[in-house]
Design a protein around this motif. Structure first.
Motif, mmCIF file in Angstrom:
data_model
loop_
_atom_site.group_PDB
_atom_site.id
_atom_site.type_symbol
_atom_site.label_atom_id
_atom_site.label_comp_id
_atom_site.label_asym_id
_atom_site.label_seq_id
_atom_site.Cartn_x
_atom_site.Cartn_y
_atom_site.Cartn_z
ATOM 1 N N VAL A 1 48.139 0.836 -115.895
ATOM 2 C CA VAL A 1 47.277 1.012 -116.955
ATOM 3 C C VAL A 1 45.880 0.821 -116.292
ATOM 4 C CG1 VAL A 1 46.406 -0.407 -119.339
ATOM 5 C CG2 VAL A 1 48.879 -0.452 -118.561
ATOM 6 N N CYS A 2 45.186 1.655 -116.329
ATOM 7 C CA CYS A 2 43.756 1.606 -115.869
ATOM 8 C C CYS A 2 42.868 0.718 -116.706
ATOM 9 C CB CYS A 2 43.154 2.950 -115.805
ATOM 10 S SG CYS A 2 41.667 3.120 -114.963
ATOM 11 N N ARG A 3 42.394 -0.076 -116.036
ATOM 12 C CA ARG A 3 41.324 -1.105 -116.405
ATOM 13 C C ARG A 3 39.888 -1.177 -115.729
ATOM 14 N NH1 ARG A 3 43.073 -0.076 -120.429
ATOM 15 N NH2 ARG A 3 43.978 -1.348 -122.302
ATOM 16 N N GLY A 4 39.674 0.248 -115.268
ATOM 17 C CA GLY A 4 38.199 0.016 -114.538
ATOM 18 C C GLY A 4 37.183 -0.038 -114.997
ATOM 19 N N CYS A 5 36.125 0.750 -114.525
ATOM 20 C CA CYS A 5 34.692 0.817 -115.225
ATOM 21 C C CYS A 5 34.607 1.494 -116.809
ATOM 22 C CB CYS A 5 33.764 1.605 -114.431
ATOM 23 S SG CYS A 5 34.415 3.283 -114.149
ATOM 24 N N CYS A 6 35.769 2.189 -117.105
ATOM 25 C CA CYS A 6 35.746 2.890 -118.372
ATOM 26 C C CYS A 6 36.775 2.541 -119.263
ATOM 27 C CB CYS A 6 35.466 4.351 -118.009
ATOM 28 S SG CYS A 6 33.958 4.984 -117.495
ATOM 29 N N CYS A 7 37.925 2.757 -118.755
ATOM 30 C CA CYS A 7 39.165 2.330 -119.371
ATOM 31 C C CYS A 7 39.275 0.877 -119.645
ATOM 32 C CB CYS A 7 40.386 2.731 -118.593
ATOM 33 S SG CYS A 7 40.519 4.490 -118.306
ATOM 34 N N GLY A 8 39.446 0.541 -121.028
ATOM 35 C CA GLY A 8 39.357 -0.769 -121.562
ATOM 36 C C GLY A 8 38.054 -1.272 -121.986
ATOM 37 N N ASP B 1 42.256 -0.604 -110.955
ATOM 38 C CA ASP B 1 40.935 -0.517 -111.108
ATOM 39 C C ASP B 1 40.768 1.116 -111.291
ATOM 40 O OD1 ASP B 1 39.828 -2.975 -110.467
ATOM 41 O OD2 ASP B 1 39.991 -2.603 -108.385
ATOM 42 N N CYS B 2 39.603 1.693 -111.491
ATOM 43 C CA CYS B 2 39.482 3.002 -111.801
ATOM 44 C C CYS B 2 40.485 4.096 -110.961
ATOM 45 C CB CYS B 2 37.958 3.520 -111.727
ATOM 46 S SG CYS B 2 37.582 5.195 -112.075
ATOM 47 N N LEU B 3 41.211 4.709 -111.842
ATOM 48 C CA LEU B 3 41.990 5.733 -110.932
ATOM 49 C C LEU B 3 41.371 7.154 -111.077
ATOM 50 C CD1 LEU B 3 45.233 4.940 -113.298
ATOM 51 C CD2 LEU B 3 44.651 4.317 -110.947
ATOM 52 N N GLY B 4 40.093 7.262 -111.600
ATOM 53 C CA GLY B 4 39.551 8.654 -111.251
ATOM 54 C C GLY B 4 39.014 9.124 -112.379
ATOM 55 N N PRO B 5 39.924 9.673 -113.631
ATOM 56 C CA PRO B 5 39.538 10.585 -114.631
ATOM 57 C C PRO B 5 38.786 9.762 -115.651
ATOM 58 C CG PRO B 5 41.784 10.280 -114.569
ATOM 59 C CD PRO B 5 41.402 9.721 -113.643
ATOM 60 N N CYS B 6 37.747 9.287 -115.429
ATOM 61 C CA CYS B 6 36.967 8.203 -116.308
ATOM 62 C C CYS B 6 36.814 9.152 -117.704
ATOM 63 C CB CYS B 6 35.656 7.874 -115.770
ATOM 64 S SG CYS B 6 36.035 6.804 -114.539
ATOM 65 N N GLY B 7 36.376 10.297 -117.753
ATOM 66 C CA GLY B 7 36.193 11.054 -118.934
ATOM 67 C C GLY B 7 37.231 11.116 -119.763
HETATM 68 S S1 FES Z 1 38.111 3.530 -115.389
HETATM 69 FE FE1 FES Z 1 40.166 4.470 -115.851
HETATM 70 S S2 FES Z 1 39.778 6.577 -114.848
HETATM 71 FE FE2 FES Z 1 37.932 5.532 -114.525
#
Ligand code: FES
Length: 135
Positions: free
Chosen positions: A18-25, A59-65
């Motif tokens: 589960v991405c919980r980087g800069c955008c996801c979450g 952390d961010c997996l890449g496809p933030c959009g």
């Molecule tokens: S924060 Fe989830 S893909 Fe970048």
């Protein structure tokens, strides 16, 4: 009472990354989603699965959009059958979370067909995804 599935030594269950980087979450990016609630539901499903399903964050997996991104990794058996990780984008509502849980509980990639609605949310992995979450 908690039950535990018996797996061969070293065998991995279907795992949700589960991405919980800069955008996801991030409630600023997607304010209509209960991000903490989504992660709690996924973890509850893993706890109730008796070891058939695991959840970890990244952390961010890449496809933030396409946030929120969840990667459904095959189990050892699913991988042996030739399955690869499935990348799910726009996992923002309860329906998407339900579909991810249902598929993972059924065994995930290589073991069960994904819900049709979930296939509409599958996205290509970034080219360097292997380094981040594996195939
Ligand atoms: S924060 Fe989830 S893909 Fe970048």
């Amino acid at each position: 009472m908690t039950t535990f599935a018996i797996r061969p030594f070293g065998a991995r269950p279907c795992t949700l990354v589960v991405c919980r980087g800069c955008c996801c979450g991030d409630a600023r990016k997607n304010p209509g989603t209960d991000h903490a609630g989504q992660l709690a539901r996924l973890r509850d499903a893993a706890d109730a699965s008796g070891g058939r399903l695991a959840v970890r964050t990244s952390d961010c997996l890449g496809p933030c959009g396409q946030a929120n991104v969840i990667v459904v990794q095959p189990s050892t058996e699913g991988r042996r059958r030739g399955a690869r990780a499935a990348w799910i984008g726009w996992a923002l509502d309860d329906d998407a979370t339900d579909d991810v849980i249902a598929w993972a509980e059924a065994g995930g990639p290589g073991m069960a067909e994904p819900p049709t609605t979930l296939t509409l949310q599958m996205i290509p992995p970034p080219s360097d995804a292997r380094r981040r979450v594996g195939r």
